[in-house]
Design a protein around this motif. Structure first.
Motif, short mmCIF file in Angstrom:
data_model
loop_
_atom_site.label_atom_id
_atom_site.label_comp_id
_atom_site.label_asym_id
_atom_site.label_seq_id
_atom_site.Cartn_x
_atom_site.Cartn_y
_atom_site.Cartn_z
N ALA A 196 0.71 -1.22 0.02
CA ALA A 196 -0.14 0.00 -0.06
C ALA A 196 0.81 1.13 0.02
N GLU A 197 2.10 1.18 0.57
CA GLU A 197 2.82 2.50 0.74
C GLU A 197 3.93 2.18 -0.57
N ILE A 198 3.75 2.62 -1.64
CA ILE A 198 4.70 2.73 -2.90
C ILE A 198 5.68 3.59 -2.71
N ALA A 199 5.89 4.56 -1.84
CA ALA A 199 7.20 4.99 -1.64
C ALA A 199 6.87 5.85 -0.16
N VAL A 204 -1.46 3.99 -1.34
CA VAL A 204 -2.75 4.03 -2.09
C VAL A 204 -3.58 3.03 -1.57
N LYS A 205 -4.99 3.21 -1.86
CA LYS A 205 -5.87 2.13 -1.51
C LYS A 205 -6.87 1.95 -2.48
N VAL A 214 -9.03 4.22 -7.41
CA VAL A 214 -7.92 4.02 -6.67
C VAL A 214 -7.60 5.59 -6.18
N LEU A 215 -7.36 5.53 -4.81
CA LEU A 215 -7.13 6.65 -4.03
C LEU A 215 -5.53 6.82 -3.63
N LEU A 216 -5.16 7.83 -4.03
CA LEU A 216 -3.60 7.90 -3.94
C LEU A 216 -3.50 9.27 -2.64
#
Length: 234
Positions: A196-199, A204-205, A214-216
């Motif tokens: 879920a944590e891309i950086a 994102v979820k 998709v919520l960023l």
């Protein structure tokens, strides 16, 4: 879908991809507008005037007509009063931003008061000669553009729909019927398979619903760009 961080020094890749898995669940009733959700518009064979073009019916949040025109001809889509609100041709896609129908077909649920409807102002909205619009005349419960077929039918069944066009100034009717779709045997649900944590500070979820989103969330210092299949920011 890929997420990149853009800094003044250039583009820095944060994550190679965002991975989604599709899960098959139990059948679920699709939300509608108070009518029979099993009735769907079907497309008749295209008239000769549209030879060389491609027209498709898509069923997403609402029935959507998609027209691709690689020819040198110009196709205009008309509202019920004969006013052109969409133009697809060699110069790309143009919208009559003064027409109410442009706003009503751009996305479902747009207010009927949008647009003045008493003027013509064309604006280029896409350089490619293809476009999809949510035409309310594809609604079996509606009355605009829908006509009874032989034998009638209840709740829209047996009715026909039509969308008037002009091809190089010549009147053409695009039409079809309403058909009852087979009940769904299951439903696919997306699930996030990547972290879920891309950086750092970027999460994102998935948003549930008939059309999942998709919520960023970006609490970091870098700008995040979402790229399309060609690697271009969307």
């Amino acid at each position: 879908m890929r997420a990149d961080a853009v800094s003044r020094r250039g583009r820095v890749t944060l994550a190679p991809c965002l991975t989604l898995a599709l899960l098959l669940g139990l059948p679920a009733a699709a939300p509608g507008h108070g009518g029979d959700a099993s009735l769907r518009p079907a497309l008749d064979p295209l008239p000769d005037e549209l030879r060389g073009m491609r027209v498709e019916l898509h069923h997403t949040i609402a029935p959507q007509l998609v027209l691709a025109n690689p020819t040198a001809r110009v196709v205009e889509v008309l509202d019920d009063r004969g006013v052109a609100f969409l133009r697809i041709g060699p110069d790309g896609v143009e919208a009559n931003v003064a027409a109410r129908a442009w706003y009503q077909t751009y996305a479902p649920g747009m207010p009927a008061s949008a647009g003045r409807g008493d003027d013509t102002r064309w604006r280029t909205v896409l350089r490619e000669a293809s476009f999809g619009w949510f035409d309310p005349r594809l609604d079996p419960e509606g009355t605009s553009g829908a006509h009874h077929g032989e034998g009638g039918g209840s709740a829209g069944e047996g009715r026909r729909w039509r969308v008037p066009l002009r091809v190089d100034g010549q009147a053409v009717l695009l039409g079809g019927s309403f058909q009852r779709a087979a009940p769904p045997r299951g439903r696919w649900h997306p699930r996030l398979a990547s972290p879920a944590e891309i950086a750092p500070g970027v999460r994102v979820k998935l948003l549930p619903g008939r059309m999942a989103g998709v919520l960023l969330e970006n609490q970091g210092r870098e700008v995040v760009a979402v790229l399309d299949e060609a690697g271009e920011p969307v």
